[in-house]
Design a protein around this motif. Structure first.
Motif, mmCIF file in Angstrom:
data_model
loop_
_atom_site.group_PDB
_atom_site.id
_atom_site.type_symbol
_atom_site.label_atom_id
_atom_site.label_comp_id
_atom_site.label_asym_id
_atom_site.label_seq_id
_atom_site.Cartn_x
_atom_site.Cartn_y
_atom_site.Cartn_z
ATOM 1 N N ASN A 101 0.986 -1.398 0.280
ATOM 2 C CA ASN A 101 -0.174 0.022 -0.049
ATOM 3 C C ASN A 101 1.098 1.092 0.252
ATOM 4 N N ASP A 129 -1.002 -0.663 -4.092
ATOM 5 C CA ASP A 129 -3.285 -1.131 -4.367
ATOM 6 C C ASP A 129 -3.585 -0.139 -2.513
ATOM 7 N N ASP A 130 -4.619 0.255 -2.434
ATOM 8 C CA ASP A 130 -4.865 0.496 -0.938
ATOM 9 C C ASP A 130 -4.488 -0.818 -0.135
ATOM 10 N N ASP A 132 -5.855 -2.934 1.857
ATOM 11 C CA ASP A 132 -7.972 -3.839 1.558
ATOM 12 C C ASP A 132 -7.919 -4.194 0.317
ATOM 13 N N HIS A 133 -6.627 -3.928 -0.323
ATOM 14 C CA HIS A 133 -7.623 -4.578 -1.891
ATOM 15 C C HIS A 133 -5.751 -5.812 -2.468
ATOM 16 N N HIS A 136 -5.718 -8.688 -4.078
ATOM 17 C CA HIS A 136 -6.209 -9.913 -4.582
ATOM 18 C C HIS A 136 -5.251 -10.045 -5.904
ATOM 19 N N THR A 148 -0.862 -6.107 3.509
ATOM 20 C CA THR A 148 -1.868 -5.657 3.935
ATOM 21 C C THR A 148 -3.264 -6.152 4.850
ATOM 22 N N LYS A 200 -11.168 3.800 -3.676
ATOM 23 C CA LYS A 200 -11.043 2.581 -2.486
ATOM 24 C C LYS A 200 -10.855 3.055 -1.061
#
Length: 297
Positions: A101, A129-130, A132-133, A136, A148, A200
């Protein structure tokens, strides 16, 4: 020398580079030869593995295969370094794909991977990425490991707690006086422009829910930069949630104030990685946990 089957190496290269042409250049073969390897692999497995568009992406079957190929590539590098030390470490030529993140990237993460590069010669291919994401990217096989907010391990992965990143609500002194002279009440929150990292980003909304149960629709600024986030707040663009490590210098300089000194959000972070016996992943795990322990709570 390659230990991983050339068809699998070609498959991974297409997804890493995003196109057949770029992957062919990296592997020093023609696009036609690379296409034949992918087609042969798909014929062997009886399934389409790639969506052939720009950029190329894996099908569901391709994601499942990629999750298996990533650890194989890491183990291949280690085996060649051990068996053929005179040729040097392949890790110095193969970037390791990791997801992180933005707030971690701008605070504690870079010193950790810099130390790994200096000690082991590792190169890195970072995907942002965030929190929370990011998971993936691990699920679909794009990366070997991810920072994460998810504590439940992905199938076939190990998880390690890193600590919690603390977020404070901040704004410029003038902004705080204009909108929040009586505190962060629902009416004021509805009028005050709010800074949001991207679509997001749920941190500001979580904090608002902690303060009030009102259904609010404040004016929004989208600003996808952690350091730019603090600067935007200091310039009076809006209020938002930022990591205490990034906030501290601006608070000391009087450029921003903490709006609710007794209230904050703690976001637990975890490191998840493919569950293989890999010295590379062991080194990365130890370095990340050590670096995080000096910054996170």
């Amino acid at each position: 020398m390659d230990l991983v089957h050339p068809q699998l190496a070609a498959f991974a290269a297409v997804l890493e580079e995003g196109s057949f042409e770029a992957a062919a250049r990296r592997l020093s073969i023609s696009p036609s030869a690379l296409s034949q390897r992918i087609k042969a692999l798909e014929d062997r497995l009886g399934q389409v593995l790639l969506v052939r568009q720009a950029p190329c992406r894996p099908t569901t079957a391709g994601e499942a295969l990629l999750r298996r190929v990533r650890p194989m590539q890491a183990l291949e590098v280690e085996a060649l370094a051990e068996l053929l030390p005179e040729q040097g470490s392949g890790s110095a030529r193969t970037p390791i794909p990791l997801a992180v993140n933005d707030d971690s990237l701008d605070t504690w993460f870079v010193p950790a991977i810099a130390d790994l590069h200096q000690r082991h010669g590792y190169l890195f291919d970072l995907r942002m990425d965030d929190q929370d994401h990011t998971l993936h990217l691990l699920r679909d096989g794009s990366v070997l490991g991810a920072v994460t907010a998810e504590s439940q391990p992905v199938k076939g992965c190990n998880v390690h707690p890193l600590g919690a990143m603390r977020y404070h609500a901040i704004a410029a002194p003038g902004f705080a006086q204009r909108y929040f002279s009586d505190g962060m009440q629902a009416a004021a929150l509805a009028r005050a422009p709010m800074l949001v990292f991207n679509r997001k980003d749920e941190l500001q909304w979580r904090f608002v829910r902690r303060l009030t149960r009102a259904r609010l629709q404040p004016p929004l600024h989208y600003l996808p930069s952690s350091t730019g986030f603090v600067e935007a707040a200091a310039c009076g663009l809006g209020w938002g949630m930022a990591p205490e490590t990034l906030v501290a210098p601006a608070v000391r300089a009087g450029r921003v104030v903490v709006l609710e000194p007794r209230r904050w959000l703690d976001v637990p972070l975890y490191w998840q990685h493919a569950a293989v016996r890999s010295s590379t992943l062991q080194h990365i795990t130890q370095a990340l946990r050590t670096a995080a322990s000096g910054t996170l709570r």
